[in-house]
Design an enzyme around this catalytic site. Structure first.
Site, mmCIF file in Angstrom:
data_model
loop_
_atom_site.group_PDB
_atom_site.id
_atom_site.type_symbol
_atom_site.label_atom_id
_atom_site.label_comp_id
_atom_site.label_asym_id
_atom_site.label_seq_id
_atom_site.Cartn_x
_atom_site.Cartn_y
_atom_site.Cartn_z
ATOM 1 N N TYR A 207 0.849 -1.198 0.000
ATOM 2 C CA TYR A 207 0.000 0.000 0.000
ATOM 3 C C TYR A 207 0.879 1.240 0.000
ATOM 4 C CZ TYR A 207 -4.209 2.710 0.655
ATOM 5 O OH TYR A 207 -5.256 3.569 0.436
ATOM 6 N N SER A 208 0.496 2.253 -0.796
ATOM 7 C CA SER A 208 1.203 3.531 -0.830
ATOM 8 C C SER A 208 2.666 3.316 -1.240
ATOM 9 C CB SER A 208 1.082 4.220 0.536
ATOM 10 O OG SER A 208 1.539 5.554 0.465
ATOM 11 N N ALA A 209 3.622 3.711 -0.406
ATOM 12 C CA ALA A 209 5.024 3.464 -0.752
ATOM 13 C C ALA A 209 5.299 1.973 -0.848
ATOM 14 C CB ALA A 209 5.946 4.093 0.285
ATOM 15 N N SER A 211 3.157 -0.079 -2.279
ATOM 16 C CA SER A 211 2.736 -0.346 -3.650
ATOM 17 C C SER A 211 3.799 0.123 -4.637
ATOM 18 C CB SER A 211 1.405 0.352 -3.920
ATOM 19 O OG SER A 211 1.055 0.279 -5.285
ATOM 20 N N HIS A 445 -6.565 8.560 1.247
ATOM 21 C CA HIS A 445 -5.437 7.631 1.260
ATOM 22 C C HIS A 445 -5.382 6.852 2.581
ATOM 23 C CE1 HIS A 445 -1.674 6.269 -0.416
ATOM 24 N NE2 HIS A 445 -0.997 6.601 0.660
#
Length: 536
Positions: A207-209, A211, A445
């Site tokens: 997820y996020s960084a 991802s 987010h």
């Protein structure tokens, strides 16, 4: 939910014996097994700071039958900016090359449990896998898999880059956070069968960084011979490929700024500068980053982990070719209001130049010039943004997610890999998110972590569980097992959308054209560093 538990020993065969926990529900029913902080590499401490992770030697044993190694806590937390910094770093531990392992109850399938290798987020600057709570996810949801969640080195400790140090010091390396992740993935491949997992069925997700990291782990995996490949599928949740990372030469400017803040003389030999860095307390390093203009430490184009012209591989079709060759499927998507949270991470002060300097902390200089011309053609704040902070949130969300994710998906479709892609959009959020984010922020987010992990430690209502299972966790369970996924879309550029009322709709992507404009604009910047043909 209380965390009642009982000991759970496991024989890891040649690695020895370990003891984790079996978590129990309120009725004493077993929910899942947990092993917290299992080392996947030797500690990166002292002279090994700023070196690649070192694999566990063949003779390494976790424990014995009589005295098993107890892994009942969590991973070491890499020193990082954020709430833990204000507490003096009392919970920090540079010995963080460890993973948390979550295992379902019951007898594994004959081939073993599917494995989800999960990379946590945090802008590559902060975060920890200890924030996951998968008890309800593994006990109640349709997803039955082992989850391996590694910690990895972050910020300065994981992503400090210097062309000078790299050229002159054989014991210094770059992109260490990515190398840590790869080492943890290799450990998973070699050891997960002892926990009941299927080493031939590993999905890498984040997820996020996390991802963002998945993209680079996927790119690396596609670049090794098939005999060394590990990844079978990928989940890229709320982040995309980003831009081609800075060159080593640009990163050197940041390193020199750090030396200046730390009062490390430029007259010292590179080896002496490196020794000074290794002898500096972690808290001093984190505090130094607070004083820097270039305060974000991210990946660099080193020609090793990050290939030169990597994003060109998407545009020229080589990325798609390798994905098709390996039949490697991808789930990728976004929340509808990502920008609210993005706008809170070290936003710039008002003004055109302040915005430029803030973006330069993350992205190559030439790319930042393109971004500024794209968003601020008159060097003034457009009326559609309420403030420079709000504008920053939107730009960050576009670059990290909306635009470049669409550019990646479109490139894969263009080169024949559309049947491998499952795209989504989330406009709904569970009520448990309200205690974390204002309701006015909508599906922002990380608000969907409660969807992907069945509350992630919070309670979903019965209606919310039905919504979550129908929208994503039912299809996700099939995806992780390697079965055909009933995604509902007619072609790869459509979106499976969880609407704000909890229903699922199959929709055309109304932001596609807008995203591709920025993708194509940034494409003009090209690769960083020395111009080379990108090859897989």
């Amino acid at each position: 939910m209380t965390k009642s538990s009982q000991p759970h020993p496991v024989d890891l065969q040649f690695r020895g014996y370990v003891e984790g926990l079996t978590y129990l529900g309120q009725d004493s029913r077993p929910l899942c097994h947990f092993f917290g902080g299992v080392p996947y590499a030797l500690p990166p401490l002292g002279p090994f700071r700023f070196q690649k992770p070192r694999s566990l030697p063949t003779c390494y044993r976790y424990g014995t039958r009589a005295n098993p190694a107890r892994f009942t806590g969590g991973c070491g937390i890499c020193p990082q900016p954020g709430p833990s910094e204000k507490k003096g770093g009392s919970k920090w531990d540079e010995d963080c090359t460890q993973s948390n392992v979550w295992v379902p109850m019951g007898i594994p399938p004959p081939e073993g449990w599917p494995v989800l290798f999960w990379i946590h987020g945090g802008f590559l600057q902060f975060g920890s896998p200890n924030d996951l709570d998968l008890r309800a996810f593994l006990a109640e949801s349709p997803c039955k898999c082992i989850v391996v969640a590694p910690a990895y080195r972050l910020n300065i400790i994981g992503f400090l880059a210097s062309s000078t140090l790299l050229a002159t010091c054989s014991d210094y390396h770059v992109n260490l956070g990515f190398w840590d992740q790869r080492m943890a993935l290799q450990w998973t491949y070699e050891n997960i069968s002892y926990f009941g997992g299927n080493a031939s069925n590993i999905t890498v997700g984040g997820y996020s960084a996390g991802s963002h990291s998945v993209f680079y782990q996927l790119a690396y995996d596609l670049g090794v011979p098939l005999s060394k490949a590990i990844i079978k599928r990928a989940l890229m949740l709320s982040n995309g490929p980003g831009m081609q990372p800075k060159s080593l030469e640009e990163a050197q400017v940041q390193c020199e700024e750090l030396f200046k803040v730390l009062d490390i003389s430029s007259d010292l030999k590179p080896a002496e500068q490196l020794a000074r860095l290794r002898g500096t307390k972690a808290q001093t390093l984190i505090q130094a980053s607070r004083k820097m203009k270039l305060h974000q430490f991210r990946a660099v184009t080193d020609g090793s982990f990050v290939r030169h012209g990597l994003l060109n591989e998407l545009n020229n079709g080589s990325f798609a070719h390798q994905m098709k060759k390996r039949d490697l499927h991808l789930v990728i998507g976004e929340c509808s209001d990502e920008h609210f949270v993005y706008g809170t991470w070290r936003p710039p002060k008002p003004g055109f130049n302040n915005m430029l300097h803030r973006l330069e902390a993350d992205y190559p200089h030439d790319a930042c010039k393109v971004l500024m011309s794209h968003y601020f053609p008159n060097r003034k704040l457009p009326s559609r943004y309420k403030s420079w902070k709000a504008a920053f949130g939107h730009i960050y969300a576009d670059v990290q997610i909306y635009a470049l994710e669409r550019g990646m998906a479109n490139a894969l479709v263009k080169h024949g890999a559309g049947d491998l892609i499952h795209r989504y959009r989330i406009e709904w959020r569970a009520t448990c998110v309200d205690k974390k984010y204002p309701t006015s922020w909508g599906a922002t987010h990380t608000s969907d972590m409660a969807i992907w992990f069945w509350g992630n430690g919070d309670i979903l209502t019965p209606d919310e569980k039905r919504i979550v299972e129908n929208a994503f966790l039912g299809p996700l369970g099939a995806f992780l097992e390697g079965k055909k996924v009933e995604w509902g879309t007619q072609h790869a550029m459509q979106l499976r959308t969880l609407k704000s009322n909890g229903t699922v709709a199959i929709e055309e992507d109304t932001r596609l054209e807008e995203g591709l404009v920025l993708w194509n604009t940034l494409k003009k910047v090209g690769a960083t560093g020395i111009s080379r043909e990108s090859k897989l």
